[in-house]
Every structure is written in structure tokens, then in C-alpha cells.
Scaffold this motif. Structure first.
Motif, PDB file in Angstrom:
ATOM      1  N   MET A   1       0.845  -1.188   0.000  1.00  0.00           N
ATOM      2  CA  MET A   1       0.000   0.000   0.000  1.00  0.00           C
ATOM      3  C   MET A   1       0.884   1.242   0.000  1.00  0.00           C
ATOM      4  SD  MET A   1      -3.193   0.859  -0.085  1.00  0.00           S
ATOM      5  CE  MET A   1      -4.223   2.309   0.161  1.00  0.00           C
ATOM      6  N   ALA A   2       0.612   2.188  -0.896  1.00  0.00           N
ATOM      7  CA  ALA A   2       1.427   3.391  -0.995  1.00  0.00           C
ATOM      8  C   ALA A   2       1.105   4.363   0.135  1.00  0.00           C
ATOM      9  CB  ALA A   2       1.173   4.065  -2.346  1.00  0.00           C
ATOM     10  N   ASP A   3       2.088   5.160   0.507  1.00  0.00           N
ATOM     11  CA  ASP A   3       1.923   6.190   1.523  1.00  0.00           C
ATOM     12  C   ASP A   3       1.031   7.294   0.964  1.00  0.00           C
ATOM     13  OD1 ASP A   3       2.231   8.330   3.317  1.00  0.00           O
ATOM     14  OD2 ASP A   3       4.274   7.759   3.801  1.00  0.00           O
ATOM     15  N   ALA A   4      -0.017   7.651   1.711  1.00  0.00           N
ATOM     16  CA  ALA A   4      -0.980   8.657   1.237  1.00  0.00           C
ATOM     17  C   ALA A   4      -0.346  10.037   1.103  1.00  0.00           C
ATOM     18  CB  ALA A   4      -2.171   8.720   2.194  1.00  0.00           C
ATOM     19  N   LEU A   5       0.795  10.287   1.775  1.00  0.00           N
ATOM     20  CA  LEU A   5       1.419  11.606   1.726  1.00  0.00           C
ATOM     21  C   LEU A   5       2.474  11.729   0.629  1.00  0.00           C
ATOM     22  CD1 LEU A   5       1.879  12.404   5.536  1.00  0.00           C
ATOM     23  CD2 LEU A   5       0.028  13.105   3.997  1.00  0.00           C
ATOM     24  N   THR A   6       2.725  10.673  -0.116  1.00  0.00           N
ATOM     25  CA  THR A   6       3.768  10.734  -1.137  1.00  0.00           C
ATOM     26  C   THR A   6       3.403  11.724  -2.234  1.00  0.00           C
ATOM     27  OG1 THR A   6       5.098   9.462  -2.707  1.00  0.00           O
ATOM     28  CG2 THR A   6       2.793   8.835  -2.485  1.00  0.00           C
ATOM     29  N   ALA A   7       4.434  12.385  -2.769  1.00  0.00           N
ATOM     30  CA  ALA A   7       4.237  13.281  -3.907  1.00  0.00           C
ATOM     31  C   ALA A   7       4.470  12.575  -5.236  1.00  0.00           C
ATOM     32  CB  ALA A   7       5.191  14.469  -3.788  1.00  0.00           C
ATOM     33  N   HIS A   8       4.962  11.347  -5.208  1.00  0.00           N
ATOM     34  CA  HIS A   8       5.312  10.594  -6.414  1.00  0.00           C
ATOM     35  C   HIS A   8       4.035  10.291  -7.209  1.00  0.00           C
ATOM     36  CE1 HIS A   8       6.916   7.707  -9.135  1.00  0.00           C
ATOM     37  NE2 HIS A   8       8.006   7.422  -8.443  1.00  0.00           N
ATOM     38  N   GLU A   9       3.990  10.810  -8.439  1.00  0.00           N
ATOM     39  CA  GLU A   9       2.751  10.748  -9.211  1.00  0.00           C
ATOM     40  C   GLU A   9       2.361   9.321  -9.597  1.00  0.00           C
ATOM     41  OE1 GLU A   9       2.302  14.273 -12.061  1.00  0.00           O
ATOM     42  OE2 GLU A   9       4.404  14.439 -11.454  1.00  0.00           O
ATOM     43  N   LEU A  10       3.327   8.492  -9.951  1.00  0.00           N
ATOM     44  CA  LEU A  10       2.977   7.119 -10.323  1.00  0.00           C
ATOM     45  C   LEU A  10       2.556   6.312  -9.108  1.00  0.00           C
ATOM     46  CD1 LEU A  10       4.942   7.941 -12.843  1.00  0.00           C
ATOM     47  CD2 LEU A  10       4.902   5.479 -13.220  1.00  0.00           C
ATOM     48  N   VAL A  11       3.180   6.566  -7.980  1.00  0.00           N
ATOM     49  CA  VAL A  11       2.807   5.852  -6.765  1.00  0.00           C
ATOM     50  C   VAL A  11       1.388   6.225  -6.347  1.00  0.00           C
ATOM     51  CG1 VAL A  11       3.323   5.646  -4.295  1.00  0.00           C
ATOM     52  CG2 VAL A  11       5.174   5.529  -5.980  1.00  0.00           C
ATOM     53  N   ARG A  12       1.059   7.499  -6.441  1.00  0.00           N
ATOM     54  CA  ARG A  12      -0.298   7.938  -6.098  1.00  0.00           C
ATOM     55  C   ARG A  12      -1.319   7.337  -7.058  1.00  0.00           C
ATOM     56  NH1 ARG A  12      -0.583  12.281  -2.555  1.00  0.00           N
ATOM     57  NH2 ARG A  12      -2.639  12.832  -3.353  1.00  0.00           N
ATOM     58  N   ALA A  13      -0.946   7.261  -8.334  1.00  0.00           N
ATOM     59  CA  ALA A  13      -1.892   6.774  -9.339  1.00  0.00           C
ATOM     60  C   ALA A  13      -2.135   5.269  -9.226  1.00  0.00           C
ATOM     61  CB  ALA A  13      -1.396   7.119 -10.741  1.00  0.00           C
ATOM     62  N   THR A  14      -1.070   4.526  -8.916  1.00  0.00           N
ATOM     63  CA  THR A  14      -1.188   3.064  -8.882  1.00  0.00           C
ATOM     64  C   THR A  14      -1.521   2.525  -7.490  1.00  0.00           C
ATOM     65  OG1 THR A  14       1.192   2.808  -8.454  1.00  0.00           O
ATOM     66  CG2 THR A  14       0.471   2.835 -10.773  1.00  0.00           C
ATOM     67  N   GLY A  15      -1.248   3.337  -6.455  1.00  0.00           N
ATOM     68  CA  GLY A  15      -1.454   2.848  -5.096  1.00  0.00           C
ATOM     69  C   GLY A  15      -0.428   1.819  -4.669  1.00  0.00           C
ATOM     70  N   LYS A  16       0.715   1.752  -5.406  1.00  0.00           N
ATOM     71  CA  LYS A  16       1.766   0.786  -5.113  1.00  0.00           C
ATOM     72  C   LYS A  16       3.081   1.508  -4.847  1.00  0.00           C
ATOM     73  CE  LYS A  16       2.031  -2.691  -8.008  1.00  0.00           C
ATOM     74  NZ  LYS A  16       2.053  -3.454  -9.287  1.00  0.00           N
ATOM     75  N   PRO A  17       3.922   0.983  -3.973  1.00  0.00           N
ATOM     76  CA  PRO A  17       5.266   1.560  -3.816  1.00  0.00           C
ATOM     77  C   PRO A  17       6.040   1.487  -5.131  1.00  0.00           C
ATOM     78  CG  PRO A  17       4.786  -0.011  -2.064  1.00  0.00           C
ATOM     79  CD  PRO A  17       3.705  -0.164  -3.069  1.00  0.00           C
ATOM     80  N   ALA A  18       6.941   2.438  -5.339  1.00  0.00           N
ATOM     81  CA  ALA A  18       7.697   2.475  -6.585  1.00  0.00           C
ATOM     82  C   ALA A  18       8.433   1.168  -6.841  1.00  0.00           C
ATOM     83  CB  ALA A  18       8.674   3.643  -6.560  1.00  0.00           C
ATOM     84  N   ALA A  19       8.941   0.526  -5.789  1.00  0.00           N
ATOM     85  CA  ALA A  19       9.696  -0.715  -5.945  1.00  0.00           C
ATOM     86  C   ALA A  19       8.852  -1.836  -6.529  1.00  0.00           C
ATOM     87  CB  ALA A  19      10.274  -1.147  -4.597  1.00  0.00           C
ATOM     88  N   GLU A  20       7.524  -1.709  -6.478  1.00  0.00           N
ATOM     89  CA  GLU A  20       6.637  -2.765  -6.974  1.00  0.00           C
ATOM     90  C   GLU A  20       6.014  -2.444  -8.328  1.00  0.00           C
ATOM     91  OE1 GLU A  20       3.761  -3.682  -3.973  1.00  0.00           O
ATOM     92  OE2 GLU A  20       5.278  -3.967  -2.397  1.00  0.00           O
TER      93      GLU A  20
END
Length: 493
Positions: A1-20
Motif C-alpha cells: 500500500m502506498a503512503d498517502a502523503l507521497t508526492a510521487h505521481e505514479l505511486v499515487r496513481a497506482t497505489g503501489k510503492p515504486a519498488a513494486e
């Protein structure tokens, strides 16, 4: 589950950590966000971030290029790849994808790795050297290295007559007494959206007025991450700063020296070590044996590490006494004259300070041993970041495995101003001396196949090519020659 406070656009869009992130995630993001172009980016032999533009023509084309990568001319990217066998592959790492904040059309950028004609990782590629260094460290010691970089830089502009800067008094100054904090903030915001982990930014000591220009120094500091990610963050940081500064009509420099006699720009690295999921540099009693062993490794390899971290002649105009840059090979606690510094941690303090400042706060059980880092202060903005961090992993390994490491650490401790102790061993005084140290230490770097012999030879030849032995003495008192030397390396790194 991605961190709700992240600014990373792909992480916010996919709901997944960048590593995944997967290829399917990338394709879905491209389709849903109207992305029309890809940029493949990769670090070449000069340490700079290169770019290949790819126009997306169809879903099939996108899938194919994300699967196979592309071909590039390695002989133009690396000095030791022959033109007769120069074709290389660049293959994207999906976890590095980010939306390009500067492109005129919707563009997704991905960092890539190099592979040879047989599809094997290119042994001399910087990211592959660092990957092997981390893997060999873990294989031989069970430990993993994390790092955070401190990116110092100068911005050049016209002199402000309303709120003039005060030379050498810029540390943590605020606008309007410090200039161009907006460049720093814009850069930090872009990097956060690209997935970089940022600790903070601030104005630095260096304020210079010369030749009708105002030169102000700033710093962006990252959070500790695995060394491969730490290297990528620094390279991206330099690129973004140059882009933002350019859009403000400013020149930015990461050079180790701008004006002789004034504060130069370093690129300090804080490191920490983990084993079996636990950080091992500190416990309730203070620094651990692992910490002392890693310090010993840094001291033993200090001279040859300059071959990766101090790669231009002006590097050695910064490494002079009484400039808050190290000259002696030693370590200390909170002592900024030493090469290896153990900064403040939060050991044994817990939440005591925050409860004093905020009396309404309830007590918390907090373990801050992960905050203890070990800082190496010799590198500067000319560093080949991936190779420097690979060298630090090599140094950590030799310290952890060395039979005499604890004694080396004991002897290398300096309680006072290290620059005043004539008995301590000294860092190299030129690129030429740095090359000698590298060749003397090459067996440590080549162990386990981490650094290819050809890469070590090429780096030594590049450093020797400056013919800068005793350069400071030869140019002493020649202001014009010194200024020309600084100008030649103003945009190093």
C-alpha cells in the motif's frame, strides 16, 4: 500500500510503492494520463545523465520498447568501449519511472541499465559496478549499505543592492538576506514528485561577491536509502537543479572551488549499515564494533576514494586546511575538520526534547538508533557518484573483514582540529597523487569482480592526464591562472 502523503505521481496513481511498479502499471499510466513520449535516461562514463527520446506510436510499440529496451553506441558513452564492438542495450528499470516536469509534451522518464551483446550486465557501467559492490558486501559480511548525499551548489546572479549578502555568513539564512531559495524549493518539489527521498534544503555558508556577481550557496540533503537509489537521487538532483536554474536565467555550479579562499562545495555522504533488518551503527552503549570497523575501512581507503570523489584539479584547492574541508585522514565526533565524522544521533534521548518543548504530549516509546550515521566529508561535486558509492561499499567491506580494523579506528581518532596535527596521514594533494593511490589500492576494488581492471586503469589515466602534481604551488600568486583553472571546471560533474 502506498503512503498517502507521497508526492510521487505514479505511486499515487497506482497505489503501489515504486519498488513494486510493473510494466503493466507503466502502460496503464501512459494510457490514462495521455503520455506521448518516453525518455530513457542512463549514467555514462562521465557520470552525467544522458537521454534518449522515444515517441510512443502504439500500445504494441510501447510494450515492446519497455520489454526489450533500445540500442545505443557505447563507444560514445564510455571511453573504454571500442568502436568495433560498441553496440549496447539500455533497458528501463520500472521502479524509477517519473513524469518529466520540464518536457513540452506529456513525457515519462525511466532510468536504465546497460547490457552487452550477450544480454549480460555491462561490467563497466556505473550502476552495475555499484550493484555488484552492494551484492559483494552483503555476500561477504551479511550487511547492506545505505547512504544519503548532501548536494551543495552555487547560483550566480547580479548583485542585490537592497539586501546585500554578507560573505561567508549564509548558513541557514532566510530571504531576503539569502537569495534564490525559490530555486531550491522548486527543485525539491520536482524531486519529490519524481520519487526522490528528501530530508531538507537550506542556504549554506558560501556567500561570494566577485567580478560584479553575487554567488550564493545552497544545499539539498536527501534521506538515507540503499546506495543504488542514493546515487540515482544525486544524479537526478544535479539535472533538476540545472534545469530549474536555467529557467530562472541563472548559472548553477557544483564545482569544488568557485573562488580561491572562499568556501567550496562538497558532496558529503552519510552512511549507515543494516544486517538482518536492523541498523547496526549504534546501540544503548554508543557506537558499535561494526561502526568502528566501517570507520577504519573508510580511513584505510580514504586516499584512493578521492579517485572517484575528487576528480578535477580544483578538487584539491578545496582540500586545504582551515576551510571546513578535510586534509588529514582521521575521524572524530561532531568534529568538522576530520575526514570521517560521527554526527549527533538521538541515542538515549528518545522523546525527551519534544515533550519539553510540547508539555501536552504523552510519552512515546521511540528507538532512534537508526538515526546514527557515519559521514565522509572529502567528496565534492566532481564525484562520479555511482563509482564513489561503490568505493564506499568496498571500503566498508574491507573494514568489516579486516583483522586490525579496531586498532586502525583507535589510532585514527582525532579529538581536536585535525588540520593542526602534522603526524596524521594526509589526503592526496592532486589528481596525479589520487591516481597513484587508486593503483596502489586496486586489488581491494577489483576483489569479487566489483571494479573491472579496465575501469580502474581508465580512471587513473584520466586523473594523470591533468598533469596537476604540485599545481597549487605552481599557480600560487597567479590570480589569472587560478581563475582560468576554476572556469575550466565550473561545470564538472
Amino acid at each position: 500500500m502506498a503512503d498517502a502523503l507521497t508526492a510521487h505521481e505514479l505511486v499515487r496513481a497506482t497505489g503501489k510503492p515504486a519498488a513494486e511498479l510493473t510494466k503493466a502499471d507503466i502502460i496503464a499510466f501512459v494510457e490514462s494520463h495521455g503520455i506521448t513520449m518516453l525518455n530513457f535516461r542512463y549514467v555514462a562514463g562521465d557520470g552525467r545523465l544522458k537521454k534518449l527520446n522515444i515517441v510512443i506510436t502504439s500500445r504494441e510499440h510501447l510494450d515492446r520498447v519497455l520489454t526489450l529496451g533500445e540500442r545505443v553506441d557505447g563507444s560514445s558513452l564510455f571511453p573504454f568501449v571500442s568502436a568495433s564492438a560498441s553496440d549496447l542495450y539500455v533497458v528501463p528499470r520500472y521502479r524509477t519511472a517519473f513524469v518529466n516536469p520540464f518536457a513540452d509534451e506529456p513525457t515519462l522518464d525511466l532510468l536504465c541499465s546497460f547490457y552487452d551483446v550477450d544480454g549480460a550486465p555491462l561490467a563497466s557501467a556505473p550502476e552495475q559496478v555499484l550493484r555488484r559492490a552492494q551484492a559483494y558486501l552483503e555476500e561477504t559480511t551479511g550487511a547492506r549499505l545505505e547512504a544519503l548525499g548532501e548536494l551543495e551548489y552555487y547560483l550566480f546572479s547580479e548583485v542585490d543592492s537592497i539586501y546585500p549578502i554578507v560573505e561567508q555568513r549564509g548558513y541557514h539564512e532566510a530571504h531576503p538576506y539569502s537569495k534564490w531559495g525559490n530555486v531550491r524549493r522548486e527543485t525539491m518539489a520536482h524531486l519529490a514528485r519524481m520519487g526522490c527521498q528528501i530530508k531538507y534544503g537550506h542556504a549554506e555558508v558560501g556567500n561570494i561577491v566577485a567580478d560584479g556577481q553575487e554567488m550564493v550557496q545552497h544545499e539539498i540533503e536527501f534521506l538515507p536509502v540503499p546506495v543504488q537509489d542514493a546515487a540515482d537521487q544525486l544524479v537526478l538532483g544535479k539535472w533538476v537543479l540545472r534545469e530549474v536554474a536555467y529557467r530562472h536565467g541563472l548559472q548553477v555550479s557544483f564545482a569544488p572551488k568557485i573562488v580561491v579562499g572562499q568556501a567550496g562545495s562538497g558532496m558529503h555522504f552519510h552512511t549507515r549499515l543494516s544486517r538482518d533488518g536492523r541498523y547496526v551503527f549504534a546501540d544503548a552503549d554508543g557506537l558499535t564494533e561494526d561502526a568502528h570497523r566501517v570507520i577504519a575501512g573508510y580511513l584505510q581507503r580514504a586516499a584512493s576514494l578521492t579517485a572517484w570523489g575528487n576528480t578535477v584539479p580544483t578538487s584539491y584547492l578545496r582540500l586545504v586546511p582551515h576551510q571546513e574541508a578535510p586534509t588529514a585522514i582521521c575521524w572524530g565526533d561532531r568534529n568538522r575538520s576530520v575526514l570521517v565524522r560521527v554526527p549527533l544521533g538521538w541515542r538515549g534521548i528518545g522523546d525527551r526534547m519534544v515533550r519539553d518543548a510540547n508539555p501536552l504530549e504523552a510519552p512515546q516509546d521511540i528507538d532512534a538508533t537508526d538515526s546514527q550515521t557515519i559521514e565522509i566529508r572529502s567528496p565534492d561535486g566532481s564525484a562520479h557518484v555511482h563509482l564513489l558509492l561503490a568505493g564506499l561499499a568496498v571500503a566498508a567491506r574491507t573494514g568489516l573483514l579486516g583483522e586490525d580494523s579496531l586498532e586502525v579506528a583507535r589510532r585514527g581518532y582525532a579529538a581536536q582540529d585535525a588540520s593542526r596535527d602534522p603526524h596524521l596521514p594526509q589526503l592526496p594533494s592532486s589528481c596525479a597523487r589520487s591516481a597513484e593511490a587508486l593503483l596502489a589500492d586496486r586489488a581491494h576494488y577489483e576483489a569479487g569482480g566489483v571494479f573491472p581492471p579496465g575501469l580502474v586503469d581508465a580512471q587513473a589515466a584520466m586523473l594523470r592526464g591533468y598533469h596537476d602534481d604540485q599545481l597549487s604551488e605552481r599557480l600560487f600568486g597567479n590570480a589569472d591562472a587560478l581563475a582560468q583553472l576554476v572556469a575550466e571546471h565550473l561545470h564538472c560533474g
